[in-house]
Write a protein that holds these residues in place. Structure first.
Motif, mmCIF file in Angstrom:
data_model
loop_
_atom_site.group_PDB
_atom_site.id
_atom_site.type_symbol
_atom_site.label_atom_id
_atom_site.label_comp_id
_atom_site.label_asym_id
_atom_site.label_seq_id
_atom_site.Cartn_x
_atom_site.Cartn_y
_atom_site.Cartn_z
ATOM 1 N N LEU A 1 -59.724 48.509 49.796
ATOM 2 C CA LEU A 1 -60.307 49.794 50.183
ATOM 3 C C LEU A 1 -61.044 50.435 49.008
ATOM 4 O O LEU A 1 -62.183 50.874 49.152
ATOM 5 C CB LEU A 1 -59.218 50.755 50.659
ATOM 6 N N HIS A 2 -60.372 50.510 47.867
ATOM 7 C CA HIS A 2 -60.951 51.188 46.706
ATOM 8 C C HIS A 2 -62.193 50.481 46.173
ATOM 9 O O HIS A 2 -63.111 51.135 45.682
ATOM 10 C CB HIS A 2 -59.918 51.329 45.592
ATOM 11 N N GLU A 3 -62.210 49.163 46.263
ATOM 12 C CA GLU A 3 -63.322 48.401 45.698
ATOM 13 C C GLU A 3 -64.390 48.043 46.731
ATOM 14 O O GLU A 3 -65.369 47.381 46.409
ATOM 15 C CB GLU A 3 -62.786 47.137 45.020
ATOM 16 N N GLY A 4 -64.189 48.475 47.975
ATOM 17 C CA GLY A 4 -65.179 48.230 49.010
ATOM 18 C C GLY A 4 -65.232 46.805 49.514
ATOM 19 O O GLY A 4 -66.228 46.388 50.109
ATOM 20 N N LEU B 1 -55.014 49.709 58.704
ATOM 21 C CA LEU B 1 -56.164 49.900 57.816
ATOM 22 C C LEU B 1 -57.475 49.623 58.549
ATOM 23 O O LEU B 1 -58.468 50.332 58.341
ATOM 24 C CB LEU B 1 -56.032 49.008 56.580
ATOM 25 N N GLN B 2 -57.480 48.626 59.419
ATOM 26 C CA GLN B 2 -58.670 48.343 60.233
ATOM 27 C C GLN B 2 -58.989 49.537 61.138
ATOM 28 O O GLN B 2 -60.145 49.935 61.271
ATOM 29 C CB GLN B 2 -58.461 47.087 61.086
ATOM 30 N N VAL B 3 -57.958 50.092 61.740
ATOM 31 C CA VAL B 3 -58.149 51.244 62.630
ATOM 32 C C VAL B 3 -58.662 52.442 61.840
ATOM 33 O O VAL B 3 -59.603 53.123 62.261
ATOM 34 C CB VAL B 3 -56.834 51.592 63.374
ATOM 35 N N ALA B 4 -58.053 52.701 60.696
ATOM 36 C CA ALA B 4 -58.444 53.863 59.890
ATOM 37 C C ALA B 4 -59.895 53.778 59.441
ATOM 38 O O ALA B 4 -60.576 54.800 59.330
ATOM 39 C CB ALA B 4 -57.525 53.987 58.681
ATOM 40 N N THR B 5 -60.378 52.572 59.200
ATOM 41 C CA THR B 5 -61.755 52.420 58.730
ATOM 42 C C THR B 5 -62.757 52.213 59.866
ATOM 43 O O THR B 5 -63.949 52.100 59.619
ATOM 44 C CB THR B 5 -61.862 51.243 57.737
#
Length: 112
Positions: free
Chosen positions: A58-61, A20-24
């Motif tokens: 992710l969804h809530e920022g 998830l860190q990489v994707a963002t």
């Protein structure tokens, strides 16, 4: 109180956190990246409760929880394979993703 997770499950959760860190890292998350992470999580049998916590961030920022590098260092080859699959899977290799891979290798103690 929930029972502690087995070490293998904890490792898989930490891999998903890292993915998830990489994707963002490039400030955008593609559908392909999300699908890849979900497929990886399913393949690892990551508990739905753990995955829900991460996707809610992710969804809530909210900031994503950092992965535990000491756990990831137990199998750096598996970690890097998962990272490469994610990065290559969306068909777009961003400079920030390349830099992230280099940083991950360094943090895991893997020679370039």
């Amino acid at each position: 109180m929930a029972a502690p997770l087995p070490p293998e499950s904890q490792f898989h959760i930490e891999v998903i956190k890292l993915l998830l860190q990489v994707a963002t890292s490039d400030d955008r998350v593609t559908r392909e990246e999300i699908d890849s992470i979900i497929d990886t999580a399913r393949g690892f049998s990551v508990p739905l409760t753990e995955l829900s916590v991460l996707t809610r961030c992710l969804h809530e920022g909210h900031p994503l929880p950092p992965p535990d590098l000491s756990v990831l260092r137990e199998d750096p080859k598996a970690v890097l394979e998962a990272v490469h699959a994610l990065v290559i899977g969306d068909g777009h290799l961003d400079e920030s993703e390349i830099a992230m891979i280099r940083q991950i290798r360094e943090l895991l103690g893997v020679a370039p």
